[in-house]
Design a protein around this motif. Structure first.
Motif, short mmCIF file in Angstrom:
data_model
loop_
_atom_site.label_atom_id
_atom_site.label_comp_id
_atom_site.label_asym_id
_atom_site.label_seq_id
_atom_site.Cartn_x
_atom_site.Cartn_y
_atom_site.Cartn_z
N GLY A 93 0.81 -1.21 0.00
CA GLY A 93 0.00 0.00 0.00
C GLY A 93 0.84 1.26 0.00
N THR B 159 -7.33 -1.27 -0.78
CA THR B 159 -7.79 -0.86 0.55
C THR B 159 -9.13 -1.51 0.89
OG1 THR B 159 -6.69 1.27 0.21
CG2 THR B 159 -8.25 1.12 2.03
N ILE C 283 -7.49 0.44 9.46
CA ILE C 283 -7.81 0.15 8.07
C ILE C 283 -9.09 0.87 7.66
CG2 ILE C 283 -8.46 -1.69 6.46
CD1 ILE C 283 -6.62 -3.54 8.14
N ILE D 57 -8.22 4.41 6.81
CA ILE D 57 -7.59 4.50 5.50
C ILE D 57 -8.64 4.46 4.40
CG2 ILE D 57 -6.02 3.39 3.86
CD1 ILE D 57 -4.38 2.40 6.20
N LEU D 58 -9.59 3.56 4.54
CA LEU D 58 -10.65 3.44 3.53
C LEU D 58 -11.47 4.73 3.44
CD1 LEU D 58 -12.16 1.70 1.49
CD2 LEU D 58 -13.61 0.88 3.36
N THR E 171 -3.16 9.61 3.15
CA THR E 171 -3.31 8.19 2.86
C THR E 171 -1.97 7.48 2.93
OG1 THR E 171 -5.13 8.77 1.36
CG2 THR E 171 -4.26 6.53 1.23
N TYR F 255 -0.91 4.48 5.66
CA TYR F 255 -0.38 3.16 5.26
C TYR F 255 0.99 2.92 5.88
CZ TYR F 255 -3.54 0.85 1.98
OH TYR F 255 -4.59 0.15 1.43
#
Length: 360
Positions: free
Chosen positions: A34, A110, A133, A136-137, A170, A174
């Protein structure tokens, strides 16, 4: 006969969670993938912006109504009929679409790890990385929205800058996920760190973000050419500058910001503040590197090397009049500098806090 020691319920739960998560994905490997993928997206975004290809496709998510940039005579004729006010420039369209393709792959990656983490959580596991996570999404979905608004609002500087910051966010998330997945991350710095030091490094990290914002604001307002000389600006140490107009965050929308709409003195103001910010940040990061040198020499050296490379690229940008290749590298090394500052902050926060023996 030696009796085997049975694991405790807590150990058994942790083992089951690790096995369940590992059965879906290797979090350390996938987070590293990522990082590299988003790094490429950031570079492509910079190239799209600096090559003036941001409006290479006047619609979203397609390009003149196609899934690719129109190339053939038939496609070009149809595209020009659909968007008569935007003549087709196929090369710029391909630059924009390649950026979108790679960003789409990052979104799918993602989404895949989010689904895997969600499945692990639904099986009754604690879900160590689930919130991370999920964040991040959320950010990457918002990035897609900013990508759309960048086109529909015709490169409105507020949206373009927010889109750039979203990409850096982002990438940082990651990278932080990768740092968290390393089993020895909390042991990188074994010395006790004072609260004052942690606050100071946090402040420098925020300065790094502010400087990235200034760079994005300068690029989105086409102010990079406002000071074509160095260390002076237009032959003066401190030329006339309109800071109120240059940093007016409530500019009206449209009709198009391609090439910029600000007056010369407003662009000078943006450029000068970016230069001063770069000098302040350079000194601050050097101080951070000096502070952590005896605690983690490798990290300190990496931080200073990336800093010096970034300073050199900034100078080269002015001397060689903003060539696209150097300008893109300047963006990418800014991302590396942010990641290194994030790593420094992370390992310091993981270290035990120093106790003042005179505080009691």
């Amino acid at each position: 006969m030696i009796e085997a020691k049975m694991p405790s319920p807590k150990q058994e739960t942790a083992f089951m969670e690790q096995q369940s998560v590992s059965s879906f994905f290797n979090i350390r490997l996938i987070s590293l993938v990522g990082v590299f993928l988003i790094f490429i997206v950031v570079g492509l975004g910079a190239y799209t912006r600096l090559s003036h290809s941001g409006l290479g496709c006047p619609d979203w998510p397609g390009c003149y109504g196609f899934l690719t940039s129109p190339d053939s005579k038939t496609e070009v004729a149809l595209a020009n009929a659909r968007f008569p006010e935007n003549a087709v420039e196929s090369d710029k369209g391909w630059i924009e679409m390649i950026h979108r393709y790679v960003a789409g792959i990052a979104l799918l990656l993602t989404l895949a790890i989010f689904v895997s983490a969600l499945r692990a959580k639904m099986k009754g596991n604690q879900g160590t990385y689930f919130k991370h996570i999920s964040l991040i999404l959320c950010v990457i979905v918002m990035q897609a929205a900013f990508g759309m608004w960048t086109v529909t609002l015709k490169l409105w500087p507020q949206v373009v800058t927010a889109h750039l910051l979203g990409g850096f966010t982002t990438l940082s998330l990651y990278y932080l996920l990768w740092l968290r997945s390393k089993s020895n991350a909390s042991q990188v710095i074994k010395a006790r760190i004072s609260l004052k030091a942690k606050v100071a490094v946090s402040f420098v990290f925020m300065l790094t973000i502010v400087q990235i914002f200034l760079g994005g604001w300068m690029a989105s307002n086409y102010a990079a050419f406002a000071c074509p000389d160095l260390p002076l600006c237009q032959g003066e140490l401190w030329p006339n500058a309109d800071y109120a107009q240059g940093f007016n965050l409530f500019q009206s929308i449209g009709p198009t910001y391609l090439g910029g709409l600000l007056e010369g003195e407003a662009r000078v103001a943006i450029h000068l503040v970016h230069r001063v910010g770069a000098l302040i940040l350079m000194l601050a990061i050097l101080a951070v590197g000096f502070y952590i040198f005896n605690k983690n020499k490798q990290l300190a050296c990496r931080l200073v090397v990336v800093l010096m490379l970034q300073v050199g690229l900034g100078i080269a940008n002015v001397w060689f009049h903003i060539p696209v290749q150097i300008a893109v590298l300047h963006n990418l090394v800014a991302a590396l500098l942010l990641l290194h500052m994030l790593e420094v902050l992370y390992v310091l926060m993981q270290a035990k806090e120093e106790v003042d023996e005179y505080a009691y």
